[in-house]
Design a protein around this motif. Structure first.
Motif, PDB file in Angstrom:
ATOM      1  N   ASP C  63      -7.297   0.027  -7.840  1.00 60.75           N
ATOM      2  CA  ASP C  63      -5.889   0.140  -8.122  1.00 60.75           C
ATOM      3  C   ASP C  63      -5.344   1.476  -7.850  1.00 60.75           C
ATOM      4  OD1 ASP C  63      -6.743  -2.139  -8.901  1.00 60.75           O
ATOM      5  OD2 ASP C  63      -6.511  -1.962 -10.762  1.00 60.75           O
ATOM      6  N   LYS C  64      -5.820   2.512  -7.950  1.00 54.89           N
ATOM      7  CA  LYS C  64      -4.784   4.221  -7.489  1.00 54.89           C
ATOM      8  C   LYS C  64      -4.434   4.244  -6.232  1.00 54.89           C
ATOM      9  CE  LYS C  64      -3.028   7.554  -9.433  1.00 54.89           C
ATOM     10  NZ  LYS C  64      -4.189   9.135  -9.573  1.00 54.89           N
ATOM     11  N   LEU C  65      -5.381   3.677  -5.687  1.00 53.47           N
ATOM     12  CA  LEU C  65      -5.161   3.822  -4.446  1.00 53.47           C
ATOM     13  C   LEU C  65      -4.131   2.719  -3.919  1.00 53.47           C
ATOM     14  CD1 LEU C  65      -5.808   4.999  -1.053  1.00 53.47           C
ATOM     15  CD2 LEU C  65      -7.710   2.624  -0.619  1.00 53.47           C
ATOM     16  N   VAL C  66      -4.283   1.371  -4.168  1.00 50.85           N
ATOM     17  CA  VAL C  66      -2.962   0.243  -3.899  1.00 50.85           C
ATOM     18  C   VAL C  66      -1.347   1.043  -4.688  1.00 50.85           C
ATOM     19  CG1 VAL C  66      -2.420  -1.667  -4.619  1.00 50.85           C
ATOM     20  CG2 VAL C  66      -4.286  -1.369  -3.545  1.00 50.85           C
ATOM     21  N   TYR C  67      -2.120   1.463  -5.576  1.00 50.11           N
ATOM     22  CA  TYR C  67      -0.442   1.965  -6.218  1.00 50.11           C
ATOM     23  C   TYR C  67      -0.070   3.238  -5.555  1.00 50.11           C
ATOM     24  CZ  TYR C  67       2.073   4.054  -9.846  1.00 50.11           C
ATOM     25  OH  TYR C  67       3.153   4.726 -11.064  1.00 50.11           O
ATOM     26  N   GLU C  68      -0.318   4.025  -4.724  1.00 51.31           N
ATOM     27  CA  GLU C  68      -0.005   5.308  -3.955  1.00 51.31           C
ATOM     28  C   GLU C  68       0.686   4.495  -3.045  1.00 51.31           C
ATOM     29  OE1 GLU C  68       0.619   7.760  -5.469  1.00 51.31           O
ATOM     30  OE2 GLU C  68      -1.122   8.113  -7.083  1.00 51.31           O
ATOM     31  N   VAL C  69      -0.572   4.000  -2.154  1.00 50.12           N
ATOM     32  CA  VAL C  69       0.084   3.893  -0.692  1.00 50.12           C
ATOM     33  C   VAL C  69       1.635   2.447  -1.062  1.00 50.12           C
ATOM     34  CG1 VAL C  69      -0.167   2.061   1.718  1.00 50.12           C
ATOM     35  CG2 VAL C  69      -2.427   3.658   0.596  1.00 50.12           C
ATOM     36  N   ALA C  70       1.906   1.658  -2.132  1.00 47.46           N
ATOM     37  CA  ALA C  70       2.671   1.514  -2.483  1.00 47.46           C
ATOM     38  C   ALA C  70       3.782   2.356  -2.209  1.00 47.46           C
ATOM     39  CB  ALA C  70       2.785   0.386  -3.585  1.00 47.46           C
ATOM     40  N   ASP C  71       3.865   3.590  -2.976  1.00 47.86           N
ATOM     41  CA  ASP C  71       4.906   4.298  -3.539  1.00 47.86           C
ATOM     42  C   ASP C  71       5.069   5.173  -2.681  1.00 47.86           C
ATOM     43  OD1 ASP C  71       5.684   4.633  -6.451  1.00 47.86           O
ATOM     44  OD2 ASP C  71       4.273   6.995  -6.638  1.00 47.86           O
ATOM     45  N   LEU C  72       3.974   5.158  -0.940  1.00 51.46           N
ATOM     46  CA  LEU C  72       4.486   6.110   0.217  1.00 51.46           C
ATOM     47  C   LEU C  72       4.809   5.073   0.812  1.00 51.46           C
ATOM     48  CD1 LEU C  72       3.608   8.123   2.514  1.00 51.46           C
ATOM     49  CD2 LEU C  72       1.911   6.976   2.418  1.00 51.46           C
ATOM     50  N   TRP C  73       4.554   3.739   0.974  1.00 51.59           N
ATOM     51  CA  TRP C  73       5.861   2.915   1.857  1.00 51.59           C
ATOM     52  C   TRP C  73       7.125   2.462   1.044  1.00 51.59           C
ATOM     53  CZ3 TRP C  73       3.238  -2.306   4.151  1.00 51.59           C
ATOM     54  CH2 TRP C  73       1.751  -1.886   4.837  1.00 51.59           C
ATOM     55  N   PHE C  74       7.308   2.657   0.163  1.00 46.01           N
ATOM     56  CA  PHE C  74       8.723   2.384  -0.830  1.00 46.01           C
ATOM     57  C   PHE C  74       9.417   3.563  -0.082  1.00 46.01           C
ATOM     58  CE2 PHE C  74      11.084   3.882  -4.280  1.00 46.01           C
ATOM     59  CZ  PHE C  74      12.218   2.440  -4.498  1.00 46.01           C
ATOM     60  N   HIS C  75       8.653   4.663  -0.667  1.00 51.29           N
ATOM     61  CA  HIS C  75       9.491   6.762  -0.209  1.00 51.29           C
ATOM     62  C   HIS C  75      10.021   6.193   1.692  1.00 51.29           C
ATOM     63  CE1 HIS C  75       8.640   7.343  -3.840  1.00 51.29           C
ATOM     64  NE2 HIS C  75       9.251   7.706  -4.037  1.00 51.29           N
ATOM     65  N   THR C  76       8.854   5.580   1.891  1.00 49.66           N
ATOM     66  CA  THR C  76       9.588   4.997   3.992  1.00 49.66           C
ATOM     67  C   THR C  76      10.206   4.371   3.560  1.00 49.66           C
ATOM     68  OG1 THR C  76       7.768   4.463   3.759  1.00 49.66           O
ATOM     69  CG2 THR C  76       7.222   6.178   4.233  1.00 49.66           C
ATOM     70  N   MET C  77      10.797   3.790   3.527  1.00 49.67           N
ATOM     71  CA  MET C  77      11.937   2.152   2.784  1.00 49.67           C
ATOM     72  C   MET C  77      13.425   3.269   2.938  1.00 49.67           C
ATOM     73  SD  MET C  77      10.220  -0.986   2.674  1.00 49.67           S
ATOM     74  CE  MET C  77      11.357  -2.400   2.792  1.00 49.67           C
TER      75      MET C  77
END
Lengths: 110, 110, 110, 110
Positions: C63-77
């Protein structure tokens, strides 16, 4: 100026703060937060270094780049201290790679 | 071992390689590729440092962490040299922040 | 679940917040702080992603990995929106590279 | 253009390459090298993204930024596939945070 002892002194300071209360200093608070918090800071400082370097080539003052690289080195020293290492380990490794040492410094400069 | 002169010697080496042919050394090839290539290496070494640190807390040998931080410091020194700066600028900045210097080292250690 | 429209909706949200007061939302505050602040966040999320991935292989929950990649994609957006781009530009580029498109999806899955 | 299925198709491609010989494709070679090699690539793409964004504000074409963010998303998708996850997990997480979904897309756009 003689810079030779600055890393040694900073290493002493980082060691002294290991026993300190988390709220007594920035370094003590980083130790208390643990490795991930320290690594996060190291990562942040690299992004800042990259941005500062790009700004320099676009006309910004070099002071910002110096500031960010100093931040990066400082936080890697906190990382090293947290893991029972120090800048001496890094300097030894660099000396090993490049075949230099304090003792043959004059020869190397010829 | 006296580590005090290692950064100074490495700085000398980095300066000497500025005039060299791109294929004569790794550092000369980095200068030739330019700032973005150097910054890319700095970024790479941070990722490797973060991974090595995580491995250490999971039982890996500390040598890998020392190796990666040395790589990181080395490539920041190439960056500094490329921009007309050196580790002296970083050490001065660190000394300024922490109120230490080579001259009052003994006092600071009391 | 139909995930196809999530990036489009998030793009809409990021566009809507462009006119908002800096203190009205996290995204509005990032736009107000400017590009360097956004890039700093992107850099932070990568370090967190690397640490989370290393934790997963050492037994931590994914879950933590999913959370961090989602954060990464969000901030690139947020970065893309700040620069007048969107996830559509990224998806088009990925489609171009891999020779896929929405129109020939069935054929590609054969 | 309909971008909705591009991530799904790319996910299919990444899954198909899991059984392939390491030298049969770039992705297969990354799986074979393992997690650290994949994370290193993710880290590299972020540095490239930061540099490209700084170049854009100094007059460079936006294509480079699109290219680097696409590289970053692509390598995070390889990371996800390597860890038994996919872009669906990321999209679900983003949908959860922002209260959007494919099903109420029309409502959200009002």
């Amino acid at each position: 100026m003689n810079n030779s002892e600055i890393l040694a002194q900073l290493t002493d300071i980082l060691e002294q703060r290991k026993g300190a209360a988390p709220d007594s200093s920035y370094v003590a608070s980083l130790y208390d937060k643990g490795l991930d918090a320290i690594l996060k800071k190291v990562g942040e400082e690299v992004t800042e270094t990259v941005m500062a370097a790009k700004d320099v080539v676009n006309g910004a003052d070099k002071d910002k780049l110096v500031y960010e690289v100093a931040d990066l080195w400082f936080h890697t020293m906190v990382l090293l201290a947290d893991q029972g290492l120090s800048s001496d380990d890094i300097l030894n490794e660099l000396a090993r790679r490049f075949g230099v040492s304090g003792h043959d410094e004059k020869a190397a400069r010829k």
